[in-house]
Scaffold this active site. Structure first.
Site, PDB file in Angstrom:
ATOM      1  N   LYS A 162       0.834  -1.207   0.000  1.00 37.62           N
ATOM      2  CA  LYS A 162       0.000   0.000   0.000  1.00 37.62           C
ATOM      3  C   LYS A 162       0.863   1.250   0.000  1.00 37.62           C
ATOM      4  O   LYS A 162       0.575   2.225  -0.696  1.00 37.62           O
ATOM      5  CB  LYS A 162      -0.930  -0.023   1.224  1.00 37.62           C
ATOM      6  CG  LYS A 162      -2.031  -1.055   1.095  1.00 37.62           C
ATOM      7  CD  LYS A 162      -2.784  -1.320   2.382  1.00 37.62           C
ATOM      8  CE  LYS A 162      -3.789  -2.451   2.161  1.00 37.62           C
ATOM      9  NZ  LYS A 162      -4.501  -2.841   3.382  1.00 37.62           N
ATOM     10  N   GLN A 183      -4.461  -1.239   9.639  1.00 38.00           N
ATOM     11  CA  GLN A 183      -4.386  -2.583   9.053  1.00 38.00           C
ATOM     12  C   GLN A 183      -4.955  -3.620  10.020  1.00 38.00           C
ATOM     13  O   GLN A 183      -4.568  -3.666  11.180  1.00 38.00           O
ATOM     14  CB  GLN A 183      -2.911  -2.912   8.715  1.00 38.00           C
ATOM     15  CG  GLN A 183      -2.726  -4.228   8.002  1.00 38.00           C
ATOM     16  CD  GLN A 183      -3.368  -4.264   6.610  1.00 38.00           C
ATOM     17  OE1 GLN A 183      -3.256  -3.316   5.837  1.00 38.00           O
ATOM     18  NE2 GLN A 183      -4.054  -5.347   6.286  1.00 38.00           N
ATOM     19  N   ASP A 231     -10.692   3.140   4.132  1.00 41.04           N
ATOM     20  CA  ASP A 231     -11.098   1.738   4.043  1.00 41.04           C
ATOM     21  C   ASP A 231     -12.622   1.612   3.914  1.00 41.04           C
ATOM     22  O   ASP A 231     -13.127   0.547   3.560  1.00 41.04           O
ATOM     23  CB  ASP A 231     -10.668   0.988   5.320  1.00 41.04           C
ATOM     24  CG  ASP A 231      -9.462   0.093   5.086  1.00 41.04           C
ATOM     25  OD1 ASP A 231      -9.186  -0.232   3.915  1.00 41.04           O
ATOM     26  OD2 ASP A 231      -8.804  -0.272   6.079  1.00 41.04           O
TER      27      ASP A 231
END
Ligand code: NAD
Length: 281
Positions: free
Chosen positions: A53, A97, A120
């Site tokens: 990422k 994460q 997200d």
């Protein structure tokens, strides 16, 4: 033989589009989009995902930071870090994460991220906006799957879509996005009669995490299949939730694993970060 839906190629195109948009954004606003990724502990898969990422963020022209925190960090200390990132004007997107260590309440952490920076798309406000069909930041994996359907020339309107798996990060938002695109949607889980439901699907999206659970013979001939699953077999091979060989005999189009949905998730994260930096959807 089914057409192969090349997620790697589509993802490269999406990242190139974002990169061009970032150039324009910087010129117009004099501002560089910033993505902060928070990683807790030493989960090896998380380390690989976060590295990917960060690399993608730099390639499209963002500033990016990785906040790597100790496994034994307290929930309170993690909340403090998230709030600091919420307050930081150079940070436009925040990603925590998952999975988080067991002693941390992941839902509380996700809810602490400012909804405007929730790239997200997991915050309850963004989940609620999706459910209401209103603009908001959407979860990256189902967003990527929708783009793959479009690229495969498959318009969901009027089609029967079956989603196997009902997680908050893939299955449920996927079902809502398909519904919003006017598909007739069925959501399956452990108690569903999978062969019967799968046989109805013009569009089949599978996000379960069980290697080759869906047998090719179950498919409706001509179905379009999006396989979100990523499962490591004992011999090290990566396989999806769909038995690929048999499925590609019956489907009209199918995503491979690897090289299907996986690369799209990161590409859509880049798109979401630019949206957040632009002031929202
Ligand atoms: P999860 O474990 O949170 O949810 C799995 C869902 O599948 C649950 O709703 C459960 O009810 C259902 N399920 C489990 N066993 C079943 C069975 N035998 N029959 C029917 N339904 C069953 O998982 P998740 O986070 O949604 O991820 C699913 C898969 O997708 C995993 O393999 C994961 O690695 C993969 N994934 C890939 C990406 C990507 O970028 N490609 C992103 C997220 C998840």
């Amino acid at each position: 033989m089914a057409q192969l839906i090349d997620g790697k190629a589509v993802a490269a195109r999406v990242r190139a589009e974002v990169q061009a948009d970032v150039e324009r954004f910087k010129a117009a606003r004099g501002l560089v989009p910033g993505l902060a990724v928070v990683r807790v502990g030493e989960d090896p898969a998380s380390k690989i995902y976060v590295t990917g990422k960060k690399k993608a963020a730099e390639e499209v022209g963002f500033r990016s930071w990785e906040h790597h925190l100790r496994e034994d960090i307290s929930q309170e200390a993690l909340l403090v870090r998230v709030r600091q990132l919420n307050e930081d004007p150079s940070v436009h997107g925040i990603l925590v994460q998952l999975p988080l260590p067991k002693h941390i309440d992941a839902e509380r952490i996700i809810s602490a991220v400012s909804p405007e920076k929730d790239v997200d798309g997991f915050h309850p406000v963004n989940a609620g906006l999706l459910s209401l069909g209103q603009p908001g930041l959407r979860p990256c994996t189902p967003l990527g799957a929708m783009r793959l359907l479009e690229e495969a020339g498959c318009a969901p309107a009027g089609k029967r879509a079956v989603v196997v798996g009902r997680s908050n990060i893939v299955g449920k938002p996927m079902a809502l996005m398909l519904l919003q695109a006017d598909a007739t949607v069925t959501v399956c889980h452990r108690k569903s009669d999978l062969p019967r439901e799968v046989a109805q699907a013009d569009i089949l999206v599978v996000a379960v995490g069980v290697p080759e659970l869906i047998q090719g013979e179950w498919l409706k001939p001509g179905a379009v299949v999006i396989d979100v699953g990523m499962n490591r077999k004992p011999d090290g091979k990566l396989v999806g939730d769909v038995a690929f060989q048999a499925a590609s005999q019956r489907a009209s189009a199918i995503t491979p694993v690897p090289g299907g949905v996986g690369p799209m998730t990161i590409a859509m994260l880049m798109r979401n970060t630019l949206i957040a930096a632009s002031g929202g959807v």
